[in-house]
Write an enzyme that holds these catalytic residues in place. Structure first.
Site, PDB file in Angstrom:
ATOM      1  N   CYS A   1      -8.751  -5.695  -0.371  1.00 33.90           N
ATOM      2  CA  CYS A   1      -8.426  -4.216  -0.291  1.00 33.90           C
ATOM      3  C   CYS A   1      -8.936  -3.389   0.736  1.00 33.90           C
ATOM      4  O   CYS A   1      -8.527  -2.238   0.832  1.00 33.90           O
ATOM      5  CB  CYS A   1      -8.966  -3.815  -1.686  1.00 33.90           C
ATOM      6  SG  CYS A   1      -7.956  -4.514  -3.113  1.00 33.90           S
TER       7      CYS A   1
ATOM      8  N   HIS B   1      -7.901   3.755  -1.494  1.00 36.44           N
ATOM      9  CA  HIS B   1      -7.216   2.494  -1.774  1.00 36.44           C
ATOM     10  C   HIS B   1      -6.488   2.602  -3.244  1.00 36.44           C
ATOM     11  O   HIS B   1      -7.496   2.990  -4.169  1.00 36.44           O
ATOM     12  CB  HIS B   1      -8.074   1.443  -1.680  1.00 36.44           C
ATOM     13  CG  HIS B   1      -7.607   0.086  -2.285  1.00 36.44           C
ATOM     14  ND1 HIS B   1      -6.295  -0.305  -2.127  1.00 36.44           N
ATOM     15  CD2 HIS B   1      -8.398  -0.783  -3.164  1.00 36.44           C
ATOM     16  CE1 HIS B   1      -6.183  -1.476  -2.824  1.00 36.44           C
ATOM     17  NE2 HIS B   1      -7.349  -1.593  -3.555  1.00 36.44           N
TER      18      HIS B   1
ATOM     19  N   ASN C   1      -1.279  -2.141  -7.429  1.00 35.70           N
ATOM     20  CA  ASN C   1      -2.506  -2.245  -6.168  1.00 35.70           C
ATOM     21  C   ASN C   1      -1.775  -3.318  -5.369  1.00 35.70           C
ATOM     22  O   ASN C   1      -1.608  -4.494  -5.341  1.00 35.70           O
ATOM     23  CB  ASN C   1      -3.676  -2.821  -6.920  1.00 35.70           C
ATOM     24  CG  ASN C   1      -4.692  -3.207  -5.903  1.00 35.70           C
ATOM     25  OD1 ASN C   1      -4.518  -3.232  -4.777  1.00 35.70           O
ATOM     26  ND2 ASN C   1      -5.926  -3.288  -6.467  1.00 35.70           N
TER      27      ASN C   1
END
Ligand code: ACO
Length: 336
Positions: free
Chosen positions: A115, A263, A293
């Site tokens: 991520c 993020h 995500n």
């Protein structure tokens, strides 16, 4: 020393929309649970054979290069961040070079920081541009999660969160040191490597030959594992720390932020950071509701979207921040 600035942005997501209700047909979950815990309403999944991490990265990159006003032959270097490459090796950087028809021997680097991948990739590109080694660098974050997720009830704590997509940016040399990327800040804490991980197949304890030989339906090491609450608790602390670190380095404060692009891990994490730094809804761009995500792709997708909406303007202080598997985390402070 030069600065680097974002000269062009682009993104691409697959057309196939998968809603929370779609997921509740294949596992024990609900739209209510997913929205309440994560904010996600839907995500995109690739159709097998149509899109890959590399092909989506190419589409996002084409848009970013076109918007940069540069010719593709002016791209000096590629940095590609992903945890879901088309091949185990080589990584997608070299494949992008070929597909885009970039200069035949331009260098390509693959970044594996989950991520935080895009933030790490931008930091690498920024260092190369700062030192004058390269002038125009293509940075891509792209992920194809859906083929690697457990869509049974066993995997619901992980599989409802992730989506597929790609984002890209062209970073270019900026002669004015008060503009562009002001600083980048990278951290990791390998002690927690297994708290959010996909262990197999690997060349460590989970050899692919053993997995095939054992053919064990109870084997879970090739599904992603996430200790959700532990990750959540660390994320809110590290996001806050690394944003403050970036601001302090530049003698700035949270009140100076015009746009925060966190993020897109979980809407509740973004909301916690927004509250902590007393930012209004206009100062934080979230799109996890639509895309889930998308790991290394989430920041460049959200940044491109915010820019397209006119929410990122010249002179704005833009902050990128990420946290994820590793654990790794980082921030980028930009004077747009
Ligand atoms: N639907 C329904 N119930 C579910 C689901 C689901 N999809 N998933 C889990 N549950 C159940 C669990 O089984 C558990 O039930 P139990 O109490 O009967 O045992 C209950 O819900 C609570 O489970 P938790 O895992 O504790 O749920 P939590 O509130 O922590 O939410 C979540 C889970 C959304 C994953 C959250 O922990 C989170 O967002 N964590 C951070 C994620 C993150 O930031 N990741 C970093 C980036 S990702 C990367 O780097 C690759």
């Amino acid at each position: 020393m030069y600065n680097s600035r974002f000269a062009g942005l682009g993104y691409y997501v697959p057309e196939n929309v998968v809603t929370n209700d779609d997921l509740s047909k294949v596992m024990d979950t609900s739209d209510e649970w997913i929205q309440e815990r994560t904010g996600i309403k839907e995500r995109r999944h690739v159709i097998k054979g149509e899109e890959t991490t590399m092909t989506m990265g190419v589409k996002a990159a084409e848009q970013a290069i076109e918007r940069s006003g540069l010719d593709k032959d002016e791209i000096d270097f590629i940095v590609f961040a992903t945890l879901s490459p088309d091949y185990y090796f080589p990584g997608p950087g070299v494949m992008v070079q070929k597909e885009l028809g970039l200069k035949r021997t331009v260098g390509a680097l693959d970044v594996r920081n989950q991520c935080s991948g895009f933030v790490y990739a931008v930091s690498v590109a920024d260092q190369y541009i700062k030192t004058g080694m390269y002038k125009n660098i293509l940075v891509i974050g792209s992920e194809t999660h859906s083929p690697g997720l457990d869509f049974t009830t066993r995997g619901r704590g992980v599989s409802v969160i992730f989506g597929d997509g790609a984002g890209a940016a062209v970073l270019t040399r900026e002669e004015d040191n008060s503009k562009g990327i002001l600083s980048t800040h990278l951290h990791s804490e390998g002690e927690h490597a297994e708290e959010l991980a996909l262990i197999a197949p690997g060349m460590g304890r989970h050899w692919v030959t053993d997995i095939i030989k054992n053919n064990d339906p109870e084997e879970t090491s090739y599904w992603p594992y996430m200790n959700g609450q532990f990750v959540f608790k660390n994320a809110v602390v590290r996001f806050s720390e690394v944003i403050m670190e970036g601001l302090k380095t530049n003698e700035l404060s949270p009140a100076d932020i015009d746009m925060l692009i966190p993020h897109q891990a979980n809407l509740r994490i973004s909301q916690f950071i927004q509250g902590k730094f007393k930012l209004s809804d206009d100062q934080v761009h979230n799109n996890i509701m639509k895309y889930g995500n998308t790991t290394a792709a989430s920041i460049p997708i959200a940044l491109t979207e915010a820019w397209e909406l006119g929410k990122v303007k010249e002179g704005d202080l833009v902050v990128l921040a990420a946290f994820g598997s590793g654990f790794t985390w980082g921030s980028v402070i930009i004077r747009w």
